[in-house]
Design an enzyme around this catalytic site. Structure first.
Site, PDB file in Angstrom:
ATOM      1  N   GLN B 347       0.990  -1.244  -0.040  1.00  0.00           N
ATOM      2  CA  GLN B 347      -0.077  -0.122  -0.100  1.00  0.00           C
ATOM      3  C   GLN B 347       0.967   1.281  -0.037  1.00  0.00           C
ATOM      4  O   GLN B 347       2.007   1.098   0.732  1.00  0.00           O
ATOM      5  CB  GLN B 347      -0.868   0.054   1.268  1.00  0.00           C
ATOM      6  CG  GLN B 347      -2.146   0.858   1.256  1.00  0.00           C
ATOM      7  CD  GLN B 347      -3.387   0.174   0.510  1.00  0.00           C
ATOM      8  OE1 GLN B 347      -3.856  -0.819   1.021  1.00  0.00           O
ATOM      9  NE2 GLN B 347      -3.781   0.519  -0.677  1.00  0.00           N
ATOM     10  N   THR B 515      -0.478  -2.381   7.064  1.00  0.00           N
ATOM     11  CA  THR B 515      -0.337  -3.973   7.249  1.00  0.00           C
ATOM     12  C   THR B 515      -1.073  -4.670   6.083  1.00  0.00           C
ATOM     13  O   THR B 515      -1.710  -5.599   6.049  1.00  0.00           O
ATOM     14  CB  THR B 515      -1.058  -4.489   8.504  1.00  0.00           C
ATOM     15  OG1 THR B 515      -0.245  -3.606   9.794  1.00  0.00           O
ATOM     16  CG2 THR B 515      -0.910  -5.946   8.872  1.00  0.00           C
ATOM     17  N   HIS B 516      -1.270  -3.913   5.012  1.00  0.00           N
ATOM     18  CA  HIS B 516      -2.118  -4.067   3.760  1.00  0.00           C
ATOM     19  C   HIS B 516      -0.789  -5.010   2.923  1.00  0.00           C
ATOM     20  O   HIS B 516      -0.569  -4.467   1.827  1.00  0.00           O
ATOM     21  CB  HIS B 516      -2.763  -2.985   3.139  1.00  0.00           C
ATOM     22  CG  HIS B 516      -3.552  -2.578   4.141  1.00  0.00           C
ATOM     23  ND1 HIS B 516      -3.968  -1.150   4.012  1.00  0.00           N
ATOM     24  CD2 HIS B 516      -3.935  -2.909   5.337  1.00  0.00           C
ATOM     25  CE1 HIS B 516      -4.969  -0.735   4.953  1.00  0.00           C
ATOM     26  NE2 HIS B 516      -4.864  -1.909   5.742  1.00  0.00           N
ATOM     27  N   ASN B 517      -0.321  -6.339   3.219  1.00  0.00           N
ATOM     28  CA  ASN B 517       0.594  -6.807   2.529  1.00  0.00           C
ATOM     29  C   ASN B 517      -0.348  -7.801   1.448  1.00  0.00           C
ATOM     30  O   ASN B 517      -1.148  -8.518   2.177  1.00  0.00           O
ATOM     31  CB  ASN B 517       1.408  -7.769   3.160  1.00  0.00           C
ATOM     32  CG  ASN B 517       2.138  -6.842   4.560  1.00  0.00           C
ATOM     33  OD1 ASN B 517       1.612  -6.603   5.234  1.00  0.00           O
ATOM     34  ND2 ASN B 517       3.261  -6.719   4.352  1.00  0.00           N
TER      35      ASN B 517
END
Lengths: 251, 588
Positions: B347, B515-517
């Protein structure tokens, strides 16, 4: 700038303008009140380490006209407890080798736990720069500034890494809940106007611009009394004991 | 020697958001389901209660709800020419652990992607031509469209009770909602949350510039709500302890508040915590899973046979599990062949600080995780990219979620890092600063990928996942453009100083960004470029389904959770209505 809707809340909030949040606490007076009356009992630091830490944190966040500093807030006690406990021994720190120097993007790659990092670095500093604690404040500032950008090897710890670690932990101790040993009597929270653990702003969030002067709340205040007891009572509405809670929300 | 347990119909890897939904749907279909969770069992009462939950040091700084990185972490490098090293303290992104997974500590920002996101390659080809971006960019179609997923978005949002205002109801535009969104079949379950001060200043400034501000859809609820599972959520109190924390008020939608109480009572469901799954086991053909092997809390190796395996771990761990289990061909960036670990993306976030005069009290601590006001004018392909030289975009908003002072003590540029001047600047700025968030897309490239690390291992002796990632040129351009647009709005908000921070290289693991892996077990219609078919089913092992943000072929402008939830219901529907009737591949 909104006045509270109900008269019963007037004693908790006052309109902004005459006094900002920061001036709600008589800062200089509080600083004097909260200076430790006796030496800390340290669990981790030895006397030489404690002397360095106390001198250093007093410069990183000094007592000044805005209010108490790290020393008055008990940051050395916070650092001591953190280093003596789980964090100091490597809580949530991946500790398998091989150990290699990394890029800045790869983060911390030293083999030391925080205990080892602080102990190695302070030992080296005290051996080589033992007069630090005796220097005038301006000279101490110059020395700390030089550490910030120094590559000097302090028992395996680059000086800049030690400085960054110390500064980060000092800020944590200044702003964390008093239950952890620093931020005594929530002095740092009062200085900036942070309400602490208090949980209910449903009725206030849309009172735009409200000057929220209610006293902060610590984790220690759950009916078991305050964790820090001071002989001198506070003055001023914003810090009157127990009087600063926002009213219970009505659903 | 492993202890072999009796066979179950279904085994769930991970009991977070995906595991809870699949567990519920499959037990309802009459199947016996075993849920394996690596972390602790934990519940709103007593585990998330105040005041202990409101401890910034314990939860935000020491990260008590996150993966225990003494036992397992990831290795990282910016480029394959470097040696990856372990992320020894996790900072840049925060995978959770324990029952409920990362959906316990999320913020609750609940967004639907655009059709142009799901059809990114086709859409870009149609609008801008095939040669618009270089060959290094591997963005592609998902194999599903917005229309396919709309009923499942709807179902997931009504499970959560999302608070928002529709801007496009079946094609009818509604001012005040997101008029640029795709059509939705009905309005949000609950009305928008209250608007904080900084968000209101943003709204006025954005409107003045001709944009279309609206309240961010939030899974911190604006009022009590009872969902179709019979679970009742309460009103969010704006406590300022949302992301990185569990919610004590039953006001944030999480597996614990929306579905677990029903699932855990179901006699067909068995929850086992402290189970570290080592691999999915395959039969001798390699084309059929026979179950999983895990290590229990006592360190014993257990084999759990199962007819159907659902991999619903954190996105990065989904990829690692397939690699450890040898399901699908690992991606090789040199040859471009292989699929598992391919198309890792992230992101691209940035910020703009607005410093106000001291008479403006922003009160940053009166916030919820997902409150605030945003514009979608620069999201996805809502604007013309023809002359911009990049694809993708960002939402821009005043969506501050807290004023916790260890993490939040902004100072103007030029302020010393410590000492009296620093302290004065902190006191001067703390309650008088608003932060705009630019939350942008992440395109996939040939060079960014995931594989198993050759050197570093976890506490159970298994290789760690190795991440190779740098911000692509496309995204650096996108961030510069969108941060400029945010800066224009910030300047109209009435502050005395505006400080933009567009995203720059290199990507660093030392600064929290998101934490948008995403990516690595990509879904699609072409098995040479995807791990899963359009029903989230493994091409290679059809009794394995994988669900998570790892399925995204590239990441969109918006937060991923709504799409993960929609995919969970989409896959569950395909399993119940198609797969169970005739177990085998659902697509060819």
């Amino acid at each position: 700038m909104n006045e509270p809707a109900r008269p019963s809340r007037r004693r908790f909030f006052k309109a902004a303008g005459a006094a900002g949040v920061a001036s709600a606490v008589p800062a200089a007076a509080s600083a004097q009140q909260h200076a430790p009356a006796h030496a800390e009992t340290y669990l981790f630091f030895n006397p030489a380490e404690a002397a360095f830490i106390e001198a250093a944190v007093a410069r990183l966040i000094p007592k000044d006209e805005t209010g108490p500093g790290a020393m008055e807030a008990g940051v050395p006690a916070y650092l001591d407890r953190q280093l003596a406990g789980a964090w100091g021994t490597g809580e949530r720190l991946y500790r398998s080798g091989p150990w290699r120097e990394g890029t800045p993007s790869q983060g911390y790659q030293l083999p030391f736990t925080p205990q080892e990092l602080f102990r190695n670095a302070i030992r080296a500093l005290n051996e080589r720069h033992g007069d630090f604690v005796k220097l005038a404040p301006q000279e101490q500032d110059k020395f700390l500034d030089s550490l910030h950008s120094s590559k000097e090897d302090l028992g395996g710890v680059p000086a800049s890494v030690f400085f960054e670690s110390l500064l980060e932990a000092t800020i944590e101790g200044f702003f964390s809940d008093p239950a952890h040993g620093g931020n005594r009597d929530m002095v740092a929270w009062k200085m900036i106007g942070f309400p602490g653990a208090y949980a209910d702003f449903y009725e206030l969030v849309d009172q735009h611009g409200l000057a929220y002067n209610s006293a902060p709340t610590s984790l220690a205040e759950d009916g078991r009394g305050r964790i820090h007891i001071h002989p001198v009572a506070h003055t001023g509405a914003s810090s009157s004991a127990g009087g600063g809670r926002a009213p219970a929300k009505e659903r | 020697m492993a202890t072999r347990l009796p066979e179950t119909d279904v085994v769930l890897l991970g009991v977070g958001l995906v595991g809870s939904i699949l567990g519920r749907e499959l037990t309802k279909a009459g199947l016996k389901v075993v849920g394996l969770e690596r972390g602790e069992p934990r519940y709103t009462v007593p585990d998330f209660q105040g005041p202990a939950m409101h401890d910034e040091l314990r939860y935000s700084v020491r990260k008590s709800l996150m993966v225990d990185t003494t036992k397992e972490t990831y290795t990282f490098r910016n480029a394959s020419s470097e040696t990856a090293l372990p992320i020894r303290r996790i900072q840049g992104f925060l995978p959770g652990t324990g029952l409920g997974g990362s959906a316990v500590h999320w913020n609750g920002q609940t967004w639907r992607f655009h059709d142009a996101d799901f059809r990114m390659r086709s859409h870009a080809n149609e609008r801008y031509g095939r040669e618009f971006l270089g060959l290094e960019y591997q963005f592609q179609d998902w194999g599903v469209t917005y229309a396919d997923l709309e009923p499942y978005y709807d179902r997931f949002e009504y499970l959560l009770g999302v608070s928002g205002k529709a801007g496009n109801l079946g094609g009818k535009k509604i001012p005040g909602g997101n008029v640029l969104e795709e059509p939705r079949s009905r309005d949000y379950p609950t009305p928008p949350q209250k608007e904080p001060y900084g968000s209101a200043l943003f709204r006025k400034a954005a409107e003045g510039l001709g944009y279309h501000p609206f309240p961010q859809p939030s899974s911190n609820l604006s009022r009590p709500y009872t969902n179709p599972e019979g679970q009742t959520l309460q009103t969010c109190m704006f406590c300022g302890y949302c992301e990185r924390y569990g919610c004590e008020h039953f006001a944030k939608s999480s597996p614990q508040t929306v579905i677990l109480p029903v699932l855990l009572k179901d006699r067909n469901f068995t929850l086992r915590t402290h189970c570290q799954v080592q691999r999915v086991n395959l039969d001798s053909s390699g084309k059929q899973a026979t179950g999983v092997t895990y290590i229990d809390a006592k360190g014993q190796e257990i084999e759990q046979p199962a007819k159907l395996v659902i991999v619903g771990l954190f996105a990065l761990n989904n990829v690692r599990m397939l690699l450890l289990s040898k399901i699908g061909e690992p991606y090789d960036p040199a040859s471009g062949r292989g699929v598992v670990g391919r198309n890792y993306s992230y992101q691209t976030t940035s910020g703009v600080n607005v410093f106000f005069d001291e008479k403006v009290n922003i009160n940053p601590f009166m916030r919820s995780g997902a409150c605030g006001t945003v514009i979608a004018d620069f999201v996805s392909d809502n604007f013309d990219h023809a002359k911009l030289g990049f694809l993708g975009g960002a939402y821009i908003g005043e969506v501050m979620s807290h004023g916790r002072p260890i993490e939040f003590h902004p100072v103007p540029p030029g302020t010393p890092a410590w000492g009296s001047e620093w302290k004065k600047a902190v006191v001067r700025s703390y309650n008088h600063t608003s932060v705009l968030n630019i939350h942008g897309s992440s395109i996939t490239t040939r060079a960014n990928y995931l594989d198993l690390d050759p050197t570093y291992r976890d506490a159970w002796g298994q290789p760690l996942l190795r991440m190779t990632f740098e911000f692509p040129e496309n995204d650096v351009k996108m961030s510069a453009f969108c941060t400029d647009r945010a800066t224009d709005i910030a300047k109209a908000m009435g502050g005395r100083q505006v400080v933009p921070s567009p995203r720059k290289r290199p990507y660093t693991t030392t600064q929290y960004q998101s934490t948008h892996n995403t990516g690595g077990t990509v879904m699609g219609e072409d098995r040479s470029t995807s791990v899963l078919n359009r029903f989230c089913q493994s091409w290679d092992v059809p009794n394995v389904f994988v669900i998570g943000a790892s399925n995204f072929p590239q990441n969109a402008s918006y937060n991923p959770t709504d799409t993960v939830g929609a995919l969970a219901y989409w896959a569950a529907d395909a399993i119940v209505k198609q797969y169970l009737k005739s177990p085998g591949p659902l697509a060819t």
